[in-house]
Design an enzyme around this catalytic site. Structure first.
Site, mmCIF file in Angstrom:
data_model
loop_
_atom_site.group_PDB
_atom_site.id
_atom_site.type_symbol
_atom_site.label_atom_id
_atom_site.label_comp_id
_atom_site.label_asym_id
_atom_site.label_seq_id
_atom_site.Cartn_x
_atom_site.Cartn_y
_atom_site.Cartn_z
ATOM 1 C CD GLU A 1 -2.880 -1.691 -0.103
ATOM 2 O OE1 GLU A 1 -2.602 -0.314 -0.450
ATOM 3 O OE2 GLU A 1 -3.699 -2.210 -0.359
ATOM 4 C CG ASP B 1 2.336 -7.750 -6.117
ATOM 5 O OD1 ASP B 1 1.529 -7.199 -4.984
ATOM 6 O OD2 ASP B 1 1.504 -8.775 -6.604
#
Length: 780
Positions: free
Chosen positions: A614, A678
């Site tokens: 995030e 990611d």
């Protein structure tokens, strides 16, 4: 996942989620991902969210609804069997749900609600039985880490995919079912005062479980709305009916909501976006390879019109006209990749400017129907002006009879899952069986449970938190957030490719990150929502209308930064570029992501990588375009922007090369933001783990558990979070509409770029899991 301004609405139409998965619409998308506007990003789309990912939800996103936009910013985690809704304005949870607006989420759309107090059976471990020792870590780490589990865990017939998220959902259904049954019983006994969250949740659930009455009613509850459509006799009345349907959360023609101004993050404006499609994505209408799906869609629409009482021959002609109408809209719609550019999808104008840019549609009558005052229309973000120009042309020129067919279809399409069994079965046959490969419907109580979560997420969340939330998890999660921020700060300070001016601005943005954990400080006010003993579909529409009004009421008002884009029980997380905040609902603060009893490597490989994911969304190809205050504003030097884009192109090329199924490749451009997140998430979490291990003794730093070192357990933890069996139909759908890469490549893709991973597992230089130095992607 990333979330954007108008995406609080997370227009997740009602039907794209999978059982146990929550969409963000109701609360705001989704998994760890990225968004189109300045929407929050979810960590994953995964099982969220299957619901989110149902073809319907996907459809919404594909249309460019706020949810879609949000989705473009969010990314969810799981699949869901939630009935699809086409509402644009309604309180539909993020379905691709998030059903995808602009919140960057971690996973596929997975908004699951699972117990925060874990049992011994739920305690996550790196279980060797889940692995496949026949596969070398250097050949396929995903298969090595998960092969045993994948072989012994077939997909249940009622799911489109099955993985760690769905397992948690199933274990949690018991607790949620208990809450709903208790609430319904209290309502029946008159023990739940009207307007309380207990009454709202209990009455909504009870109406949905009254299957005998629902089947007896058929489509009768919609007679009034169908009558409004049938009585359209001029273009002004057409605009009024479109506005009326939008009030109900039904996304006919286009979408509108109230949300944060991407270039003035303190204020909220009206946001209008492309929409109005029945299929999951514009490409289903336009690609030659989807001709069979279009034929099946016409058959489905035909059957729906027959269920409304039309003769077969007439219904077939009507369905073909609906396809032609929606194809016209699809031709004017931007692709999902095009929707990812926040600058290209921001066009602020006044209401009068919109009327000039898109003449032919009676905007005055439309806005008046929605209850939006003229003084509130000084600023409207018309995200795709060319689409609105074409939509207005259709309004002016298409025969009114064609419009009536289209709007009639949009109404029944949006509500089918809440009508009698014949409508539910036909809706399921096409959108679940044909599009996702699911074999059976979920039991009714699970479907209604999902609807409660979609429509009354914070009401149900209050009851859930009362029973399940533990403060200890919140404190530990906050400590990990601080660890990850420190690790990211170190990374930024030492980036060789970034100049001093951009570096200083990046650190300023990182320091301004807001953090929300667990549940809102201020609960949503449902006092204006009336849920009664009326037909279930009318309660659904009432909840949707309530959410529409709530969203539109934001126009012209300051931003409420206490508001959440996800409900507390959601198993997901997101980053909002417009608010520059990362949010972690209570639902994700448990295994397999987070376990207060687990060793650090497991938690850093789970929730640590989620947090890093995030955070990285704030600096991915979309999030990097927003400043510390959440404004769409370029703070990069020309040289550094070019260097970033060169590195971003390398990750696009890497993922473009992956073949997911048959001859279908991952779309590197569509998934760029999530792939960057990611990669950054794992890298930052690993750096934070090294700091944590550095505070331990030499013995503890090298202590093996189940024959694995701490660093090996970190990477295995990340890999095992993504174990997932997916139906072929669902895989094909996700490749078109999901901004997240398939689970296998969310593991192997990032890890093959990390020297830290290669060293930990002694990966040979020429192996599949070690990219050559000149091809290796290094960004954050």
């Amino acid at each position: 996942m990333i979330w954007k301004p108008g995406d609080w609405t997370l227009k997740i139409c009602r039907g794209w989620a999978e059982p146990g998965v929550r969409t963000m619409a109701n609360n705001g998308d989704c998994g760890f991902g990225s968004a189109k506007r300045a929407t929050p990003r979810q960590f994953e789309d995964l099982p969220r969210q299957e619901a989110y990912r149902d073809s319907r939800h996907y459809r919404r996103q594909s249309s460019g609804t706020p949810l879609a936009q949000e989705r473009r910013r969010f990314a969810a985690i799981t699949d869901s069997n939630i009935p699809r809704r086409s509402c644009k304005l309604g309180s539909r949870n993020l379905a691709f749900a998030m059903r995808l607006a602009r919140i960057f989420c971690f996973a596929f759309p997975v908004l699951l609600m699972i117990p925060l107090v874990s049992t011994a059976a739920e305690t996550p471990v790196i279980d060797p039985a889940n692995m496949d020792p026949r596969v070398k870590p250097s050949d396929d780490f995903y298969q090595y880490a998960n092969g045993g589990w994948l072989e012994h865990n077939p997909i249940p017939p009622e799911y489109s995919r099955w993985g760690a998220f769905q397992e948690l959902i199933e274990r949690n259904y018991g607790a949620l079912h208990e809450i709903l049954e208790e609430s319904a019983t209290q309502v029946a006994k008159g023990e739940a005062p009207a307007g309380t969250v207990r009454q709202l949740v209990g009455q909504f659930y009870a109406s949905g479980m009254n299957e005998e009455q629902i089947n007896a009613d058929g489509a009768k509850p919609l007679e009034s709305d169908l009558g409004k459509i049938a009585q359209i006799n001029d273009r002004k009345q057409l605009a009024v009916v479109v506005g009326y349907l939008h009030k109900l959360g039904i996304g006919a023609l286009f979408d509108i909501t109230g949300g944060q101004d991407a270039k003035d993050s303190t204020n909220q404006i009206a946001i209008a976006s492309q929409g109005g499609l029945g299929l999951p994505d514009r490409d289903y209408y336009l690609k030659e390879g989807e001709a069979q799906m279009r034929d099946q869609y016409v058959q489905h629409v035909t059957k729906m019109f027959q269920l409304l009482g039309d003769p077969e021959e007439k219904a077939s002609a009507e369905a073909k006209q609906v396809l032609a109408f929606e194809t016209d809209l699809a031709k004017a719609s931007k692709t999902r990749v095009e929707l990812r550019d926040p600058e290209a999808n921001y066009h602020r104008m006044s209401g009068s400017d919109l009327a000039k840019a898109a003449p032919g549609f009676d905007w005055s009558a439309y806005f008046q129907t929605l209850g939006i005052a003229s003084e509130e229309l000084n600023k409207i973000d018309v995200e795709q002006p060319a689409f609105f120009q074409r939509a207005a042309e259709l309004t002016a020129n298409a025969p009114l009879d064609d419009w009536k067919l289209y709007l009639r279809w949009q109404l029944i399409h949006a509500t089918a899952a809440d009508l009698s069994e014949a409508f539910v079965d036909e809706d399921f046959r096409f959108f679940k069986q044909k599009l996702t490969g699911v074999k059976e419907k979920l039991p009714r109580w699970k479907r209604i449970l999902q609807e409660v979560d979609h429509n009354l997420g914070e009401a149900l969340g209050q009851l859930y938190v009362e029973k399940k939330f533990t403060p200890e998890a919140k404190q530990r999660a906050l400590a990990m957030v601080n660890d990850l921020k420190s690790a990211l700060r170190d990374k930024i300070q030492n980036l060789e490719w970034m100049g001093a001016e951009t570096r200083e601005a990046a650190l300023k943005k990182l320091d301004a990150f807001g953090v929300k954990i667990g549940y809102p400080d201020k609960w949503r006010d449902y006092s204006d929502l009336k849920i009664t003993a009326q037909p279930h579909v009318l309660n659904v529409l009432a909840a949707s209308e309530f959410e529409t009004k709530r969203q539109l009421a934001k126009i012209g008002k300051p931003v409420d930064r206490t508001e959440w884009g996800m409900s507390p029980p959601t198993v997901n997380a997101y980053y909002s570029p417009n608010r520059n905040e990362i949010v972690f609902p209570a639902g994700i603060l448990q295994p397999p992501f987070f376990n207060v009893k687990a060793d650090d490597p497991v938690n850093y490989g789970g929730i640590g990588a989620v947090i890093g994911h995030e955070m990285t969304h704030g600096f991915d190809d979309q999030g990097r375009k927003f400043d510390p205050e959440g404004n769409l504003k370029n703070w990069w030097t020309t040289e550094d922007e070019k260097r970033f884009q060169e590195r971003g192109q390398k990750i696009v090329q890497q993922f473009d090369s992956y073949v997911a199924i048959d001859n279908l490749h991952v779309n590197g451009q569509l998934t760029e933001g999530e792939n960057i997140a990611d990669l950054g998430g794992v890298k930052i979490a690993y750096a934070a783990l090294e700091k944590a291990l550095g505070r331990k003794s030499a013995t503890e730093q090298n202590q093996k558990i189940d024959e694995f070192t701490p660093k090996q357990r970190f990477f295995l933890s990340w890999a095992q979070v993504w174990r997932n069996n997916t139906r072929r139909e669902t895989s094909r759908l996700f490749l078109q509409v999901d901004p997240h890469s398939p689970p296998k490549f969310r593991v192997n893709g990032p890890l093959s770029n990390l020297p830290e991973f290669a060293q930990t597992f002694a990966i040979p230089a020429q192996s599949s899991m070690a990219r050559p130095p000149d091809e290796r992607v290094q960004i954050w």
